[in-house]
Design an enzyme around this catalytic site. Structure first.
Site, short mmCIF file in Angstrom:
data_model
loop_
_atom_site.label_atom_id
_atom_site.label_comp_id
_atom_site.label_asym_id
_atom_site.label_seq_id
_atom_site.Cartn_x
_atom_site.Cartn_y
_atom_site.Cartn_z
N ASN A 15 0.88 -1.17 0.00
CA ASN A 15 0.00 0.00 0.00
C ASN A 15 0.92 1.23 0.00
OD1 ASN A 15 -1.84 2.02 0.45
ND2 ASN A 15 -2.70 1.14 2.32
N ARG A 51 -2.63 -2.20 -3.37
CA ARG A 51 -3.84 -1.41 -3.18
C ARG A 51 -3.76 -0.21 -4.11
NH1 ARG A 51 -5.40 2.86 1.38
NH2 ARG A 51 -7.58 3.07 0.80
N HIS A 95 -13.24 2.47 -0.04
CA HIS A 95 -13.22 1.40 0.99
C HIS A 95 -13.86 0.10 0.46
CE1 HIS A 95 -13.46 4.83 4.17
NE2 HIS A 95 -12.18 4.46 4.04
N ARG A 152 -12.62 15.48 7.86
CA ARG A 152 -13.34 15.80 6.62
C ARG A 152 -14.80 16.13 6.93
NH1 ARG A 152 -11.74 10.45 3.48
NH2 ARG A 152 -9.88 10.22 4.75
N GLU A 195 -8.21 -5.62 5.17
CA GLU A 195 -8.05 -5.28 3.76
C GLU A 195 -6.85 -5.99 3.14
OE1 GLU A 195 -8.67 -1.18 5.14
OE2 GLU A 195 -9.57 -0.80 3.19
#
Ligand code: ADP
Length: 407
Positions: free
Chosen positions: A7, A91, A180, A241, A384
């Site tokens: 990643n 990823r 996601h 956010r 993940e």
């Protein structure tokens, strides 16, 4: 099969070496501060304490080489040589409309990932650098791209088109993509397995609640809607956010605060969310503490978050015409009983009710719903990396079978 999962971010590369069949993590870690002073690799072998190893890593290429050296080293290694790595899974954040599933990396696939740079300027370029660094370091080893957006490519137009001039979609690909996806797919699959039911017959709302949060409606194993949009700024409020706001506020705030494009982007991405509302922290543990100490803005930020998650759960049940299960996952979803409780409060009318004791669980696959509740609510840790490794193995096996058949 041993799969190296990569990643790659702008100044860091996280990695895990997994044995897919046993689902065992042989080693994991990350190269940090790439291109900066004080770069280092944090490395952890299975069952051992993590170690920090300083390395000079001016770029991603060096970082990948150093990671491979650590994995094969006498002192910290878990494999004798790089030949033991059967495949590399990457990823990749944005796959645009081109990728509705993972892909074996070829020149054509790389070109398509490059075409998505504009949609994820902070993520796709370093993802690509990671891919190219691995191609150089372990030539001939199959590499697979697993996209955050791919799972949501099954959304129908009514869920992904924005009510803007349609030409913007045609010209610039402006639409909802969602993120996601690897996590939503993984926990929905685990939920069906744990309940012993075919996922094709289930309606599941998955709530990935971490620093970034998104909710998805998974109908028959397919994503039919999700709360993030063209970018990961949309949906519920997050650590820093803002999530969904009145779109007119963007130009209004720019005008009143004298902000340019970068300024407003920064405000909405880095200074908003629960951190902006509370003025305390983006970390829900800090907010829990502040709320307990009587801080009203920490309480407000948490109340807003839970209220928004609750509205998405009910909305997605409506979108699917029913719901069999709700799953909470990621840092907050796995570890924060208060958020789970508040997100399900008042939903008894639709069969959702939690067991106060079971809901105290942290980081373990658990059915936290009350006895007799018709909708089962789960807390399921996401994984993940394992999902990326399993996807990588599936694609490589398929490729090998196709080659054999073609012989
Ligand atoms: P990211 O989206 O960066 O992967 P995470 O999924 O780790 O982030 O989520 C970070 C959030 O999860 C933080 O707000 C933190 O409060 C919460 N969190 C993570 N681990 C724990 C824990 N063990 N106990 C309570 N909260 C946790």
């Amino acid at each position: 099969m041993k799969v190296l999962v990569i990643n790659a971010g702008s100044s860091s590369i996280k990695y895990q070496l997994l044995d897919v069949h046993s689902a065992q993590v042989l080693a994991k870690g990350g190269a940090e501060r790439i291109g900066l002073d004080g770069s280092l690799i944090k490395h952890q072998q299975r069952n051992l304490e993590p170690v920090k190893i300083p390395f000079r890593m001016p770029d991603h290429r060096t970082a990948i080489r150093e990671i491979l050296d650590v994995l094969t080293s006498v002192e910290h290694g878990v494999i004798a040589s790089m030949d033991e790595i059967d495949a590399v899974g990457h990823r990749v954040v944005h796959g645009g409309e081109k990728f509705s599933s993972s892909a074996i990396i070829t020149a054509e696939v790389k070109q398509a990932i490059r075409a998505c740079f504009r949609m994820a300027p902070l993520h796709n370029p370093p993802n690509m650098t990671g891919i190219e660094a691995c191609e150089e370091a372990v030539p001939g080893v199959p590499q697979v791209a697993v996209f955050d957006t791919a799972f949501h490519q099954t959304m129908p137009g009514r869920a992904y088109i924005y009510a803007l001039p349609y030409e913007l979609y045609e010209k610039h690909g402006i639409r909802r993509y969602g993120f996601h996806g690897t996590s939503h797919r993984y926990v929905a699959g685990r939920c069906a397995e744990l309940m012993g039911r075919p996922i094709e017959e289930m309606k599941i709302v998955t709530c990935h609640l971490g620093n970034g949060s998104s909710i998805a409606a998974v109908d028959g194993g397919k994503s039919i809607d999700t709360s993030m949009g063209m970018t990961p700024l949309a949906g519920v409020s997050m650590g820093t956010r803002c999530g969904d706001i009145d779109p007119a506020l963007v130009t209004m705030i720019m005008d009143r605060e004298g902000l340019d494009l970068r300024g407003i982007d920064d405000l909405m991405n880095k200074k908003s969310g629960v951190a902006g509302v509370s003025g305390i922290s983006s970390d829900f543990r800090d907010l829990d503490d502040a709320q307990k100490a009587g801080n009203p803005r920490a309480k407000l930020a948490l109340d807003m978050f839970k209220y928004q998650v609750r509205k998405y759960i009910a909305a997605y049940a409506a979108a699917m015409g029913g719901v069999d299960a709700v799953v909470f996952t990621a840092g907050i979803g796995e570890n924060n009983p208060d958020v789970r409780w508040g997100s399900c409060e008042g939903l008894a009318f639709m069969g959702i009710a939690l067991d106060p004791e079971k809901n105290l669980v942290r980081g373990r696959e658990t059915d936290i719903s009350a006895d007799g509740a018709t909708v089962r609510v789960w807390s399921i840790p996401t994984n993940e990396e394992l999902a990326i490794a399993a996807e990588t193995e599936r694609l490589v096996a398929e490729m090998r079978r196709a080659k054999e058949a073609g012989k």
